[in-house]
Design a protein around this motif. Structure first.
Motif, short mmCIF file in Angstrom:
data_model
loop_
_atom_site.label_atom_id
_atom_site.label_comp_id
_atom_site.label_asym_id
_atom_site.label_seq_id
_atom_site.Cartn_x
_atom_site.Cartn_y
_atom_site.Cartn_z
N GLY A 263 -10.56 -91.69 123.66
CA GLY A 263 -11.55 -91.02 124.51
C GLY A 263 -10.96 -90.81 125.89
O GLY A 263 -10.23 -91.67 126.39
N VAL A 264 -11.23 -89.66 126.50
CA VAL A 264 -10.69 -89.35 127.83
C VAL A 264 -11.85 -89.05 128.77
O VAL A 264 -12.71 -88.22 128.46
CB VAL A 264 -9.72 -88.14 127.76
N LEU A 265 -11.85 -89.74 129.90
CA LEU A 265 -12.90 -89.55 130.90
C LEU A 265 -12.23 -89.03 132.18
O LEU A 265 -11.41 -89.73 132.78
CB LEU A 265 -13.60 -90.88 131.17
N VAL A 266 -12.57 -87.81 132.57
CA VAL A 266 -11.99 -87.21 133.77
C VAL A 266 -13.04 -87.24 134.88
O VAL A 266 -14.13 -86.69 134.72
CB VAL A 266 -11.56 -85.74 133.51
N THR A 267 -12.71 -87.92 135.97
CA THR A 267 -13.66 -88.00 137.09
C THR A 267 -13.49 -86.78 137.99
O THR A 267 -12.37 -86.36 138.27
CB THR A 267 -13.44 -89.29 137.91
N ILE A 268 -14.61 -86.23 138.42
CA ILE A 268 -14.58 -85.05 139.30
C ILE A 268 -15.51 -85.28 140.49
O ILE A 268 -16.70 -85.55 140.31
CB ILE A 268 -15.13 -83.77 138.61
N HIS A 269 -14.96 -85.16 141.68
CA HIS A 269 -15.81 -85.12 142.87
C HIS A 269 -16.21 -83.67 143.04
O HIS A 269 -15.34 -82.80 143.19
CB HIS A 269 -15.02 -85.63 144.09
N PRO A 270 -17.52 -83.34 143.00
CA PRO A 270 -17.92 -81.93 142.97
C PRO A 270 -17.82 -81.22 144.32
O PRO A 270 -18.82 -80.81 144.92
CB PRO A 270 -19.37 -82.00 142.47
N ALA A 297 3.63 -85.45 117.63
CA ALA A 297 2.58 -86.43 117.94
C ALA A 297 1.22 -85.92 117.49
O ALA A 297 0.93 -84.73 117.59
CB ALA A 297 2.55 -86.71 119.44
N ASP A 298 0.40 -86.84 117.02
CA ASP A 298 -0.99 -86.51 116.66
C ASP A 298 -1.85 -86.76 117.89
O ASP A 298 -2.04 -87.89 118.31
CB ASP A 298 -1.43 -87.41 115.50
N LEU A 299 -2.35 -85.69 118.50
CA LEU A 299 -3.12 -85.83 119.73
C LEU A 299 -4.61 -85.68 119.49
O LEU A 299 -5.37 -85.34 120.40
CB LEU A 299 -2.64 -84.80 120.77
N SER A 300 -5.05 -85.91 118.25
CA SER A 300 -6.49 -85.83 118.00
C SER A 300 -7.18 -86.98 118.72
O SER A 300 -6.62 -88.07 118.86
CB SER A 300 -6.78 -85.89 116.50
N HIS A 301 -8.36 -86.73 119.22
CA HIS A 301 -9.10 -87.76 119.95
C HIS A 301 -10.59 -87.64 119.58
O HIS A 301 -11.00 -86.63 119.00
CB HIS A 301 -8.91 -87.61 121.45
N ASP A 302 -11.34 -88.68 119.89
CA ASP A 302 -12.75 -88.69 119.51
C ASP A 302 -13.62 -87.88 120.47
O ASP A 302 -14.56 -87.22 120.08
CB ASP A 302 -13.27 -90.13 119.44
N TRP A 303 -13.30 -87.98 121.76
CA TRP A 303 -14.11 -87.27 122.75
C TRP A 303 -13.39 -87.13 124.09
O TRP A 303 -12.47 -87.90 124.38
CB TRP A 303 -15.47 -87.95 122.97
N MET A 304 -13.79 -86.13 124.84
CA MET A 304 -13.33 -85.97 126.23
C MET A 304 -14.56 -85.57 127.03
O MET A 304 -15.32 -84.70 126.62
CB MET A 304 -12.26 -84.88 126.32
N ARG A 305 -14.76 -86.23 128.16
CA ARG A 305 -15.92 -85.93 129.00
C ARG A 305 -15.53 -85.88 130.47
O ARG A 305 -14.56 -86.52 130.89
CB ARG A 305 -17.01 -87.00 128.82
N TYR A 306 -16.30 -85.10 131.22
CA TYR A 306 -16.14 -85.06 132.68
C TYR A 306 -17.30 -85.84 133.30
O TYR A 306 -18.45 -85.75 132.85
CB TYR A 306 -16.18 -83.62 133.19
#
Length: 392
Positions: A263-270, A297-306
Motif C-alpha cells: 500500500g502506498v500513502l502519498v501525503t499532500i499539503h493542499p 519486478a512485479d509492482l502490483s500493489h493493493d492500494w494507493m491513496r493520497y
C-alpha cells in the motif's frame, strides 16, 4: 577583514552547535537513564479503542475479570496500553466472530507494507507515519515502524536519539547492505507501546544511496530494489502491518521501499506549489518504476491513496485545491483529512505524538478536533487493510 571560513567548515560548526543544544534539551526532558513511557488512558478512551461501552468495562472490573485499572484520587479508572491489549485477548475469547478485538492477519492474509511518501518536506509525512503506526498498534495490530529517512524524525519521536543511541549502526541499512547484511531481527527494537516495534534511522542510511551505484557498476547489486522486501520476509510471521517512513527524495532507498510496499500513502499539503511539486514527483516516480518493471519486478500493489495534510477547512484556496484533487483522483483521495493543528505541532516540540500527550495539556476543543481528525484518517486506512484481507 573578509571572513575566509569555507562553507563546509561553517556548516560543520553550525551542525555541532545544534547537536550540542539538542542534546542538552534532551537531557532536560529525558535524562540519560529515562525511557519514554506511554500515558494511561481514561476508561472512555480504553472503551473506544476496544469498541465496547464504558459500562461494560466497569462491569468487567467489578467482576474481577481482566487487568485491574488504576484508580485516580477521584475514583476514575485508568488503563495502561498493556491493560488494553490484555482486555483485547480476554474479549476475543468470547467474541462472536474472529477479529472483533484482535483485528490482525489470519491464515492466508499477507502482511501489509505501507510506504508513506512525498518528495517535498513539510507535507506531514513523518507525522502521518508515526500516528498511523501508533494508532494501528493501539487498535490491536502487530506493527513494525521503519524509519528510512536519514533525518530520523520518526526515530526521535519514539525516544531514540540517532547520533547518541546508534553509534554502532542499528538501522535498516545493516540488513540491506551489500556486504555481510545482518538478519533484520537483530535491528528491531520494541517500543514503549505494546504491539509496536521500531527499526530506527540515521545518516548511515545514506550509505545505501552511495553503495548501490558502485554495486551496480560492478555487477554485484542484483535486483537492489528487492532488498527491503527480502529483509522483511524474514520477520513476516511477526507482524500484521509494516509502516515505512520513506526519505523525501527519489533515491535507491525510496525505490526499494516502494518495491516492498503493498500500500502506498502519498501525503499532500493542499497548496499550489506543493501540488506542482507533486506533479513532478509522480512523473519521476513513474519513470523510475518503469525501469524497475523492465527488470522483471512485479509492482502490483493493493492500494494507493493520497492524504490531504495540514488542511485548513476555512482556507478557500486550500478547499479549491482539495476539490480539484478529489475531482481528478476520486476515491484515491482519502475522505478523511489531517487537519492543521497547534496540538500536533506542540506535541512534536517534546518529541511526542498526539496519542502520547495528556489531553489536559491543551484546550479541550483544540485537542478533540485534532485527535478526531487523526483517528478518522488512521481508521480509514485500517478499513483499507481489512478490505485488502477480504473483510470490512
Amino acid at each position: 577583514m573578509q571572513d575566509t571560513d569555507t562553507l563546509n567548515a561553517v556548516i560543520r560548526q553550525h551542525s555541532e552547535w545544534l547537536a550540542t543544544q539538542l542534546h542538552a534539551q534532551r537531557e532536560n526532558l529525558f535524562p540519560p537513564d529515562a525511557a519514554k513511557t506511554m500515558r494511561k488512558f481514561t476508561s472512555g478512551e480504553a472503551a473506544s479503542l476496544l469498541g465496547v461501552n464504558d459500562s461494560y468495562l466497569r462491569k468487567l472490573h467489578l467482576e474481577g475479570k481482566g487487568p485491574s485499572p488504576q484508580l485516580t484520587p477521584g475514583n476514575r479508572r485508568q488503563y495502561s496500553a498493556e491493560d488494553i491489549q490484555a482486555l483485547r485477548v480476554l474479549l476475543q475469547q468470547t467474541a462472536r466472530k474472529p477479529g472483533d478485538y484482535l483485528p490482525g492477519r489470519r491464515e492466508g492474509d499477507h502482511m501489509q507494507v505501507i510506504g508513506v511518501m512525498n518528495f517535498k518536506g513539510g507535507s506531514g509525512k513523518t507525522t502521518t507515519a508515526a500516528h498511523l503506526a501508533q494508532r494501528l498498534a493501539l487498535k490491536g495490530f502487530r506493527v513494525l515502524a521503519i524509519d528510512l529517512d536519514p533525518q530520523a524524525s520518526l526515530t526521535a519521536l519514539h525516544g531514540v536519539q540517532p547520533e547518541i543511541d546508534l553509534p554502532e549502526g542499528g538501522t535498516l541499512y545493516d540488513a540491506i547492505r551489500y556486504e555481510a547484511p545482518c538478519p533484520i531481527a537483530e535491528i528491531i527494537r520494541p517500543t514503549y507501546i505494546p504491539n509496536l516495534d521500531l527499526i530506527p534511522g540515521n545518516l548511515e542510511l545514506m550509505e545505501f544511496e552511495h553503495e548501490t551505484p558502485r554495486a551496480l557498476a560492478q555487477g554485484g547489486a542484483g535486483l537492489f530494489f528487492f532488498r527491503v522486501r527480502e529483509a522483511l520476509s524474514q520477520v513476516e510471521d511477526r507482524y500484521d502491518v509494516v509502516v515505512i517512513d520513506c526519505p523525501p527524495q527519489l533515491g535507491f532507498l525510496t525505490m526499494s521501499a516502494l518495491s516492498a510496499s503493498t500500500g502506498v500513502l502519498v501525503t499532500i499539503h493542499p497548496e499550489m506549489l506543493d501540488v506542482m511539486s507533486m506533479s513532478q514527483f509522480l512523473r519521476m516516480t513513474a519513470d523510475l518504476m518503469d525501469v524497475i518493471a523492465e527488470s522483471g519486478a512485479d509492482l502490483s500493489h493493493d492500494w494507493m491513496r493520497y492524504l490531504l495534510t495540514r488542511f485548513e477547512p476555512t482556507d478557500a484556496p486550500q478547499n479549491r485545491i482539495a476539490a480539484f484533487l478529489r475531482t481528478m483522483y476520486g476515491d484515491k483521495v482519502l475522505n478523511a483529512t489531517q487537519l492543521k493543528s497547534t496540538a500536533i505541532s506542540d506535541a512534536g516540540l517534546t518529541k511526542q505524538t498526539l496519542y502520547e500527550v495528556e489531553r489536559s495539556a491543551f484546550t479541550r476543543s483544540t485537542y478533540d478536533r485534532a485527535i478526531e481528525s487523526l483517528n478518522a484518517v488512521n481508521d480509514e486506512i485500517s478499513d483499507l487493510i481489512q478490505t485488502t484481507w477480504g473483510r470490512g
